[in-house]
Design a protein around this motif. Structure first.
Motif, mmCIF file in Angstrom:
data_model
loop_
_atom_site.group_PDB
_atom_site.id
_atom_site.type_symbol
_atom_site.label_atom_id
_atom_site.label_comp_id
_atom_site.label_asym_id
_atom_site.label_seq_id
_atom_site.Cartn_x
_atom_site.Cartn_y
_atom_site.Cartn_z
ATOM 1 N N GLU A 50 8.401 -2.088 -0.712
ATOM 2 C CA GLU A 50 8.037 -3.145 0.245
ATOM 3 C C GLU A 50 7.418 -2.547 1.504
ATOM 4 O O GLU A 50 6.523 -3.129 2.108
ATOM 5 C CB GLU A 50 9.272 -3.980 0.600
ATOM 6 C CG GLU A 50 9.871 -4.727 -0.566
ATOM 7 C CD GLU A 50 8.926 -5.799 -1.109
ATOM 8 O OE1 GLU A 50 8.310 -6.513 -0.306
ATOM 9 O OE2 GLU A 50 8.802 -5.917 -2.348
ATOM 10 N N MET A 51 7.922 -1.382 1.899
ATOM 11 C CA MET A 51 7.345 -0.717 3.073
ATOM 12 C C MET A 51 5.888 -0.336 2.805
ATOM 13 O O MET A 51 5.019 -0.511 3.661
ATOM 14 C CB MET A 51 8.169 0.528 3.435
ATOM 15 C CG MET A 51 7.690 1.244 4.683
ATOM 16 S SD MET A 51 8.751 2.619 5.140
ATOM 17 C CE MET A 51 8.422 3.775 3.817
ATOM 18 N N MET A 52 5.632 0.157 1.575
ATOM 19 C CA MET A 52 4.251 0.501 1.223
ATOM 20 C C MET A 52 3.375 -0.747 1.218
ATOM 21 O O MET A 52 2.228 -0.719 1.669
ATOM 22 C CB MET A 52 4.214 1.165 -0.154
ATOM 23 C CG MET A 52 4.818 2.554 -0.190
ATOM 24 S SD MET A 52 4.773 3.201 -1.882
ATOM 25 C CE MET A 52 6.408 3.836 -2.058
ATOM 26 N N ALA A 53 3.926 -1.870 0.709
ATOM 27 C CA ALA A 53 3.157 -3.127 0.693
ATOM 28 C C ALA A 53 2.815 -3.552 2.113
ATOM 29 O O ALA A 53 1.745 -4.113 2.366
ATOM 30 C CB ALA A 53 3.962 -4.214 -0.008
ATOM 31 N N THR A 54 3.705 -3.278 3.053
ATOM 32 C CA THR A 54 3.453 -3.661 4.452
ATOM 33 C C THR A 54 2.260 -2.902 5.013
ATOM 34 O O THR A 54 1.546 -3.397 5.877
ATOM 35 C CB THR A 54 4.703 -3.369 5.317
ATOM 36 O OG1 THR A 54 5.857 -3.867 4.638
ATOM 37 C CG2 THR A 54 4.601 -4.028 6.673
ATOM 38 N N GLY A 55 2.059 -1.701 4.501
ATOM 39 C CA GLY A 55 0.923 -0.915 4.964
ATOM 40 C C GLY A 55 -0.370 -1.247 4.242
ATOM 41 O O GLY A 55 -1.446 -0.802 4.654
ATOM 42 N N ALA A 56 -0.280 -2.011 3.160
ATOM 43 C CA ALA A 56 -1.474 -2.328 2.372
ATOM 44 C C ALA A 56 -2.235 -3.498 2.999
ATOM 45 O O ALA A 56 -1.811 -4.084 3.990
ATOM 46 C CB ALA A 56 -1.080 -2.637 0.933
ATOM 47 N N SER A 57 -3.366 -3.852 2.364
ATOM 48 C CA SER A 57 -4.310 -4.764 3.014
ATOM 49 C C SER A 57 -3.758 -6.167 3.250
ATOM 50 O O SER A 57 -4.110 -6.814 4.232
ATOM 51 C CB SER A 57 -5.588 -4.839 2.172
ATOM 52 O OG SER A 57 -5.265 -5.105 0.823
ATOM 53 N N SER A 58 -2.868 -6.670 2.385
ATOM 54 C CA SER A 58 -2.394 -8.048 2.545
ATOM 55 C C SER A 58 -1.621 -8.232 3.840
ATOM 56 O O SER A 58 -1.686 -9.281 4.477
ATOM 57 C CB SER A 58 -1.496 -8.442 1.373
ATOM 58 O OG SER A 58 -2.246 -8.508 0.204
ATOM 59 N N TYR A 59 -0.851 -7.238 4.221
ATOM 60 C CA TYR A 59 -0.013 -7.370 5.427
ATOM 61 C C TYR A 59 -0.556 -6.548 6.586
ATOM 62 O O TYR A 59 -0.346 -6.891 7.740
ATOM 63 C CB TYR A 59 1.437 -6.992 5.096
ATOM 64 C CG TYR A 59 2.023 -7.953 4.115
ATOM 65 C CD1 TYR A 59 2.532 -9.178 4.541
ATOM 66 C CD2 TYR A 59 2.009 -7.689 2.743
ATOM 67 C CE1 TYR A 59 3.031 -10.099 3.640
ATOM 68 C CE2 TYR A 59 2.497 -8.603 1.836
ATOM 69 C CZ TYR A 59 3.005 -9.802 2.282
ATOM 70 O OH TYR A 59 3.490 -10.710 1.390
ATOM 71 N N ASP A 60 -1.204 -5.457 6.279
ATOM 72 C CA ASP A 60 -2.008 -4.730 7.259
ATOM 73 C C ASP A 60 -1.260 -4.425 8.556
ATOM 74 O O ASP A 60 -1.544 -4.986 9.606
ATOM 75 C CB ASP A 60 -3.281 -5.556 7.557
ATOM 76 C CG ASP A 60 -4.290 -4.735 8.344
ATOM 77 O OD1 ASP A 60 -4.114 -3.513 8.422
ATOM 78 O OD2 ASP A 60 -5.229 -5.337 8.887
ATOM 79 N N ILE A 61 -0.313 -3.528 8.452
ATOM 80 C CA ILE A 61 0.506 -3.168 9.615
ATOM 81 C C ILE A 61 -0.345 -2.566 10.739
ATOM 82 O O ILE A 61 0.059 -2.561 11.902
ATOM 83 C CB ILE A 61 1.638 -2.200 9.176
ATOM 84 C CG1 ILE A 61 2.747 -2.140 10.230
ATOM 85 C CG2 ILE A 61 1.098 -0.827 8.871
ATOM 86 C CD1 ILE A 61 3.966 -1.363 9.775
ATOM 87 N N ASP A 62 -1.550 -2.107 10.392
ATOM 88 C CA ASP A 62 -2.443 -1.543 11.424
ATOM 89 C C ASP A 62 -2.777 -2.555 12.516
ATOM 90 O O ASP A 62 -3.062 -2.178 13.641
ATOM 91 C CB ASP A 62 -3.753 -1.059 10.788
ATOM 92 C CG ASP A 62 -3.544 0.150 9.905
ATOM 93 O OD1 ASP A 62 -3.949 1.243 10.289
ATOM 94 O OD2 ASP A 62 -2.973 -0.015 8.818
ATOM 95 N N ARG A 63 -2.727 -3.851 12.168
ATOM 96 C CA ARG A 63 -3.029 -4.870 13.177
ATOM 97 C C ARG A 63 -2.128 -4.752 14.387
ATOM 98 O O ARG A 63 -2.468 -5.168 15.485
ATOM 99 C CB ARG A 63 -2.808 -6.276 12.588
ATOM 100 C CG ARG A 63 -3.801 -6.706 11.595
ATOM 101 C CD ARG A 63 -3.425 -8.063 11.055
ATOM 102 N NE ARG A 63 -2.177 -8.042 10.294
ATOM 103 C CZ ARG A 63 -1.443 -9.109 10.007
ATOM 104 N NH1 ARG A 63 -1.809 -10.285 10.441
ATOM 105 N NH2 ARG A 63 -0.347 -9.005 9.287
ATOM 106 N N PHE A 64 -0.924 -4.213 14.159
ATOM 107 C CA PHE A 64 0.054 -4.151 15.246
ATOM 108 C C PHE A 64 0.195 -2.737 15.796
ATOM 109 O O PHE A 64 1.200 -2.387 16.398
ATOM 110 C CB PHE A 64 1.399 -4.695 14.747
ATOM 111 C CG PHE A 64 1.249 -6.037 14.104
ATOM 112 C CD1 PHE A 64 0.973 -7.155 14.877
ATOM 113 C CD2 PHE A 64 1.330 -6.180 12.729
ATOM 114 C CE1 PHE A 64 0.794 -8.392 14.293
ATOM 115 C CE2 PHE A 64 1.150 -7.415 12.127
ATOM 116 C CZ PHE A 64 0.886 -8.520 12.912
ATOM 117 N N GLY A 65 -0.796 -1.918 15.536
ATOM 118 C CA GLY A 65 -0.807 -0.577 16.122
ATOM 119 C C GLY A 65 0.167 0.372 15.490
ATOM 120 O O GLY A 65 0.641 1.306 16.126
#
Ligand code: SF4
Length: 181
Positions: A50-65
């Motif tokens: 799930e942590m890896m999914a958070t980093g993938a494009s659907s959730y895109d953790i990069d949006r939050f720096g």
């Protein structure tokens, strides 16, 4: 642009005039830190998926720096403990935490990490909560927590960063609440 800055730094109307921005050093540093959280690349069991999914494009953790997962603890300021912490792995987790520079934060992701989860009764090999070996800042429950929950945990970490004072040394050398050496 001035309005965006005013909101970010919590300043009132008219804080920027004639190209001058007024803020506290604390607030400016905390704003930059919360906008560039670097988690460690590190997963222990199914929660890590799930942590890896958070980093993938659907959730895109990069949006939050918080996109750049670092491959070394020495360049990370957030440890997301994702998965079952066995007694065999516990000393390694503690060592990784010790190798991270201050200030550093820990998120306990998932029921296993928070309390032992499904292994709480019969899991003789599982640590009953990672807060026995490292100080946890935010607990994210669930088995497994969805990426949205992990992002919510990240926001709570960022809120803590926002409240920190530069000269406050109480965080350094923080000890876990329940200590098992
Ligand atoms: S909390 Fe559930 S999903 Fe997460 S590591 Fe434990 S068993 Fe796996």
């Amino acid at each position: 642009m001035a309005d965006i800055h005013d909101q970010e730094f919590g300043l009132g109307d008219g804080a920027t005039q004639d190209g001058i921005l007024l803020t506290r050093v604390d607030q400016l540093i905390n704003w930059t830190r919360k906008s560039s959280v670097w988690p460690m690349t590190f997963g222990l069991a199914c929660c890590a998926i799930e942590m890896m999914a958070t980093g993938a494009s659907s959730y895109d953790i990069d949006r939050f720096g918080s996109g750049p997962f670092r491959a070394t603890p020495r360049q990370a300021d957030l440890m997301i403990v994702a998965g079952t912490v066995s007694h065999k792995m516990a000393p390694r987790v503690k060592r990784l935490y010790d190798q991270m520079p201050e200030p550093k934060f820990v998120m306990a992701m998932g029921a296993c990490t928070v309390s032992g989860g499904p292994y709480i009764k019969h899991g003789y090999h599982v640590l009953k909560g990672v807060d026995r070996i490292v100080p946890v800042d935010v607990y994210v429950p669930g088995c497994p927590p969805r990426p949205e929950a992990l992002l919510e945990g990240l926001f709570r970490i960022q809120e803590k960063m926002e409240r920190e004072r530069l000269l406050d040394k109480t965080r350094c050398g923080a000890r876990p609440k329940v200590l098992v050496e």
